[in-house]
Write a protein that holds these residues in place. Structure first.
Motif, PDB file in Angstrom:
ATOM      1  N   TRP A  30       0.835  -1.191   0.000  1.00 52.80           N
ATOM      2  CA  TRP A  30       0.000   0.000   0.000  1.00 52.80           C
ATOM      3  C   TRP A  30       0.874   1.247   0.000  1.00 52.80           C
ATOM      4  CZ3 TRP A  30      -5.349   0.228  -0.207  1.00 52.80           C
ATOM      5  CH2 TRP A  30      -6.017  -1.000  -0.088  1.00 52.80           C
ATOM      6  N   ARG A  31       0.523   2.177  -0.850  1.00 54.30           N
ATOM      7  CA  ARG A  31       1.144   3.503  -0.886  1.00 54.30           C
ATOM      8  C   ARG A  31       0.048   4.511  -0.570  1.00 54.30           C
ATOM      9  NH1 ARG A  31       1.861   5.415  -5.170  1.00 54.30           N
ATOM     10  NH2 ARG A  31       3.791   6.625  -5.053  1.00 54.30           N
ATOM     11  N   TYR A  32       0.313   5.390   0.372  1.00 52.98           N
ATOM     12  CA  TYR A  32      -0.739   6.332   0.738  1.00 52.98           C
ATOM     13  C   TYR A  32      -0.163   7.555   1.424  1.00 52.98           C
ATOM     14  CZ  TYR A  32      -0.309   4.628   5.581  1.00 52.98           C
ATOM     15  OH  TYR A  32       0.166   4.305   6.828  1.00 52.98           O
ATOM     16  N   TYR A  33      -0.933   8.643   1.375  1.00 49.60           N
ATOM     17  CA  TYR A  33      -0.675   9.851   2.145  1.00 49.60           C
ATOM     18  C   TYR A  33      -1.729   9.941   3.233  1.00 49.60           C
ATOM     19  CZ  TYR A  33       2.224  11.302  -1.839  1.00 49.60           C
ATOM     20  OH  TYR A  33       3.172  11.364  -2.828  1.00 49.60           O
ATOM     21  N   ASP A  34      -1.324  10.406   4.396  1.00 48.51           N
ATOM     22  CA  ASP A  34      -2.242  10.567   5.532  1.00 48.51           C
ATOM     23  C   ASP A  34      -1.875  11.872   6.216  1.00 48.51           C
ATOM     24  OD1 ASP A  34      -3.802  10.448   7.777  1.00 48.51           O
ATOM     25  OD2 ASP A  34      -3.131   8.467   8.433  1.00 48.51           O
ATOM     26  N   PHE A  35      -2.741  12.878   6.084  1.00 47.75           N
ATOM     27  CA  PHE A  35      -2.409  14.203   6.594  1.00 47.75           C
ATOM     28  C   PHE A  35      -3.638  14.833   7.223  1.00 47.75           C
ATOM     29  CE2 PHE A  35      -0.275  18.464   5.976  1.00 47.75           C
ATOM     30  CZ  PHE A  35       0.875  18.131   6.674  1.00 47.75           C
ATOM     31  N   GLY A  36      -3.444  15.540   8.314  1.00 50.76           N
ATOM     32  CA  GLY A  36      -4.531  16.186   9.031  1.00 50.76           C
ATOM     33  C   GLY A  36      -4.683  15.610  10.423  1.00 50.76           C
ATOM     34  N   PRO A  37      -5.510  16.250  11.263  1.00 47.27           N
ATOM     35  CA  PRO A  37      -5.668  15.817  12.657  1.00 47.27           C
ATOM     36  C   PRO A  37      -6.161  14.376  12.752  1.00 47.27           C
ATOM     37  CG  PRO A  37      -6.640  17.984  12.308  1.00 47.27           C
ATOM     38  CD  PRO A  37      -6.298  17.456  10.956  1.00 47.27           C
ATOM     39  N   LYS A  38      -5.445  13.561  13.497  1.00 48.54           N
ATOM     40  CA  LYS A  38      -5.798  12.142  13.625  1.00 48.54           C
ATOM     41  C   LYS A  38      -7.077  11.935  14.433  1.00 48.54           C
ATOM     42  CE  LYS A  38      -2.237  10.618  11.352  1.00 48.54           C
ATOM     43  NZ  LYS A  38      -1.841  11.929  10.804  1.00 48.54           N
ATOM     44  N   ALA A  39      -7.520  12.943  15.159  1.00 50.92           N
ATOM     45  CA  ALA A  39      -8.739  12.825  15.951  1.00 50.92           C
ATOM     46  C   ALA A  39      -9.994  12.925  15.095  1.00 50.92           C
ATOM     47  CB  ALA A  39      -8.771  13.907  17.027  1.00 50.92           C
ATOM     48  N   VAL A  40      -9.862  13.311  13.828  1.00 48.66           N
ATOM     49  CA  VAL A  40     -11.008  13.501  12.936  1.00 48.66           C
ATOM     50  C   VAL A  40     -11.187  12.262  12.067  1.00 48.66           C
ATOM     51  CG1 VAL A  40     -11.953  14.929  11.080  1.00 48.66           C
ATOM     52  CG2 VAL A  40     -10.591  15.988  12.896  1.00 48.66           C
ATOM     53  N   PRO A  41     -12.416  11.741  11.948  1.00 43.43           N
ATOM     54  CA  PRO A  41     -12.654  10.607  11.035  1.00 43.43           C
ATOM     55  C   PRO A  41     -12.194  10.971   9.627  1.00 43.43           C
ATOM     56  CG  PRO A  41     -14.581  10.997  12.406  1.00 43.43           C
ATOM     57  CD  PRO A  41     -13.658  12.148  12.651  1.00 43.43           C
ATOM     58  N   PRO A  42     -11.429  10.110   8.981  1.00 43.07           N
ATOM     59  CA  PRO A  42     -10.799  10.510   7.721  1.00 43.07           C
ATOM     60  C   PRO A  42     -11.709  10.434   6.508  1.00 43.07           C
ATOM     61  CG  PRO A  42     -10.176   8.267   8.267  1.00 43.07           C
ATOM     62  CD  PRO A  42     -10.999   8.761   9.422  1.00 43.07           C
TER      63      PRO A  42
END
Length: 384
Positions: A30-42
């Motif tokens: 898997w290749r992915y980007y994950d950005f933003g507050p982790k407390a928020v449902p993505p």
């Protein structure tokens, strides 16, 4: 397409600030980007057949700064829809995400609907763009599907690119096409064969537990590779869904009309109860923190490079610092050199059957273009 592709400045900045993660989960990479507050449902973005995790970089940069968490993924090498559902669920477990909001275009939208159908407890809402609910029409238009895994990479790339409308485009749409073509160049033969197989694998979306009120349909009104009849079927399937039509944008409105798309995504997330957390937004990583080893995505991910990728993946999500790799320019490859290269491979293997299948593929491909009336002007420009 001639000339040298020059990566947009905002994409270069994005690559310097947001790390690309690479993780193996079972036999899938898997290749992915994950950005933003982790407390928020993505919000998880699923690309179409020509896309990669990078094509949604404008959504990542904009929405994450407003307090939303955005994850953009590559579709891994899976060969049927059940395998996709299982692989995506394992991916969500691996990154510790239980409930998601899915945004999918074209093939990505179809896969999002299938996942919502078979894993209803995990999907909280859907945003569907230029997509479809069944694959029978694609299967009928691709009679050579059984030998797709035998076809060489350059032929698969050119077949995929025939779906992009030829002729002059307005500047923003032309830029989006150039960017997507550069991403197609990073896809290996197995990546393309897998996605084409998913496109023609017989399947249709069944009834969803998810309420229509939690679905937004965001289509472009000018043109796209998905026939209007198939897009109309999506609207008929979800009569209570919200509509967010874009007057223009072509096949890739997330690149050509990012402000409008981001606004509709933000309105959708608010409507389905996702609370942004701007108070948790931090500045982008300083120094080389965002320059992960995963930035090798601009190199071709062919089988010859697989060993290198495995070494960088072995440590899990990519967090190590490394030199910033700017996107490589993508100059059109000389067709004669590619034919010679593939001929050498066939000759070295000594498999007469492979050459017969390749010839059958070429004949079927040209016949398909003629019978279906595909505009091959863009294809000829790319070949020459």
């Amino acid at each position: 397409m001639k000339g040298v592709f020059s990566a947009p400045g905002d994409y270069i900045y994005f690559k310097s600030q947001v790390p690309l993660h690479k993780i193996p989960i079972g036999s899938k990479h898997w290749r992915y980007y994950d950005f933003g507050p982790k407390a928020v449902p993505p919000l998880i973005c699923l690309p179409g057949i020509t896309g990669t995790a990078d094509v949604h970089y404008k959504q990542i940069m904009s929405l994450s700064m407003k307090g939303y968490r955005v994850i953009s993924v590559d579709i891994p090498r899976v060969w049927n829809h059940q395998e996709w559902i299982q692989a995506f669920e394992k991916f969500l477990d691996a990154i510790d995400v239980h409930h998601v909001h899915l945004y999918g275009s074209s093939l990505g939208g179809f896969l999002a609907q299938l996942f919502a159908q078979h894993r209803p407890r995990r999907v909280r809402s859907l945003v569907l763009s230029n997509t479809y609910t069944e694959t029978s029409s694609f299967k009928a238009a691709m009679p050579w599907a059984p030998i797709v895994s035998w076809a060489p990479s350059f032929l698969l790339k050119r077949y995929v690119l025939t779906g992009i409308r030829g002729g002059p485009h307005e500047p923003f749409i032309a830029d989006s096409v150039d960017f997507v073509v550069s991403q197609v160049e990073t896809l290996s033969k197995d990546d393309l064969a897998s996605r084409l197989t998913l496109t023609v694998d017989a399947a249709s979306v069944g009834a969803l537990v998810l309420s229509d009120s939690l679905i937004t349909i965001m289509d472009t009104s000018d043109y796209c590779a998905i026939p209007q009849q198939l897009k109309d079927q999506v609207s008929e399937r979800y009569p209570g869904a919200r509509r967010a039509y874009l007057k223009s944008g072509g096949d890739f409105p997330f690149l050509s009309r990012p402000d409008e798309v981001n606004l509709h995504l933000q309105l959708h997330l608010r409507r389905v109860g996702v609370e942004a957390r701007p108070d948790l937004v931090q500045g982008p990583p300083k120094g080389s923190g965002g320059e992960s080893s995963g930035e090798q995505d601009d190199e071709s991910r062919d089988a010859d490079d697989k060993a290198k990728d495995d070494r960088t993946d072995s440590a899990g999500p990519s967090t190590e610092s490394g030199p910033l790799l700017l996107p490589e320019s993508t100059e059109s490859h000389d067709l004669d050199n590619q034919l010679l290269s593939n001929a050498e491979v066939l000759g070295a293997s000594g498999e007469f059957l492979a050459s017969i299948l390749l010839l059958a593929f070429l004949i079927s491909f040209l016949r398909h273009c003629t019978l279906t009336g595909i505009n091959t002007g863009y294809l000829r420009a790319y070949w020459t």
